[in-house]
Design an enzyme around this catalytic site. Structure first.
Site, short mmCIF file in Angstrom:
data_model
loop_
_atom_site.label_atom_id
_atom_site.label_comp_id
_atom_site.label_asym_id
_atom_site.label_seq_id
_atom_site.Cartn_x
_atom_site.Cartn_y
_atom_site.Cartn_z
N HIS A 140 0.98 -1.21 0.16
CA HIS A 140 0.09 -0.06 -0.08
C HIS A 140 0.84 1.09 -0.03
O HIS A 140 0.92 2.25 0.84
CB HIS A 140 -0.77 0.03 1.43
CG HIS A 140 -2.04 -1.14 1.20
ND1 HIS A 140 -2.47 -1.38 2.40
CD2 HIS A 140 -2.42 -2.14 0.23
CE1 HIS A 140 -3.52 -2.38 2.33
NE2 HIS A 140 -3.37 -2.63 0.99
N ALA A 173 -2.60 7.01 -5.42
CA ALA A 173 -2.14 7.00 -4.12
C ALA A 173 -1.10 7.75 -3.61
O ALA A 173 -0.80 8.05 -2.40
CB ALA A 173 -2.33 5.61 -3.40
#
Length: 203
Positions: A140, A173
């Site tokens: 992530h 992101a």
């Protein structure tokens, strides 16, 4: 320490006093994951993974270009656990999983033995040695092109334009200024929707 890192740290320190903002996620996955000291499952054996995931680490890594060729891979150094706080929190989380979560019903009803780290792991030093070989990313990554003011070291404006450019936008992101206490996929979708509205409004 950069101005951005200082600003992030001030925010994260405030989060530590807020019980509604978790610092660790416990991820449970049915199956085997080759990590740490065990790289292959035993035939005929069922596995369950209980993983501790830091949500707001204070450690900061680096990403640097290594060539003018855009196809050349960058130099990436995540510097995991380079901040003592992160190491302490992760250590306590791993011990909590082993000594509380995994030994409490109903989960304990499905555990015959501990695989990785082995059942013989009991001391902080042993857990720390295990963490050194088992630590990995949960895939992530965020924040490499943070949307914060340029004077703080930001890369992208609130309109997702790269500072100094007229029509280059970053919408993923990497614009997160800090990590959230959750998986980043849904927030990334929301960023995409917001950017779409901004782009349509600029036509």
């Amino acid at each position: 320490m950069s101005l951005l890192h200082i600003a992030q740290s001030v925010l994260q320190l405030a989060w530590l006093g807020n019980p509604s903002i978790p610092q660790v996620e416990i991820v449970m996955v049915p199956g085997f994951n080759p990590s740490g000291t065990v790289t292959a499952p035993s035939p005929g054996t069922n596995y369950m993974i209980l993983t501790a995931a830091l949500q707001h680490p204070f450690s900061r890594g680096t990403v640097h270009i290594t060539s003018s060729d855009p196809l050349t891979k960058p130099a990436i150094d995540p510097k995991y656990l380079s901040h003592a706080f992160d190491k302490t929190v992760l250590l306590e989380a791993v011990k909590y999983i082993r000594n509380t979560v995994a030994t409490s019903t109903p989960i304990s009803n499905f555990i015959a033995t501990f695989n990785d780290p082995p059942a013989s792991t009991t001391t902080d030093a042993q857990y720390e040695d295990y963490m050194k070989v088992a630590l990995e990313s949960l895939k992530h990554p965020i924040g490499t092109a943070a949307s914060v003011p340029k004077e703080l070291g930001g890369v992208v404006s609130p309109q997702f334009l790269v500072y100094g450019s007229k029509n280059v936008r970053v919408v993923d992101a990497s614009v997160f200024p800090n990590h959230i206490s959750a998986h980043c996929q849904s927030t990334t979708y929301a960023i995409g929707e917001k950017a779409a509205d901004i782009i349509k409004g600029s036509w």
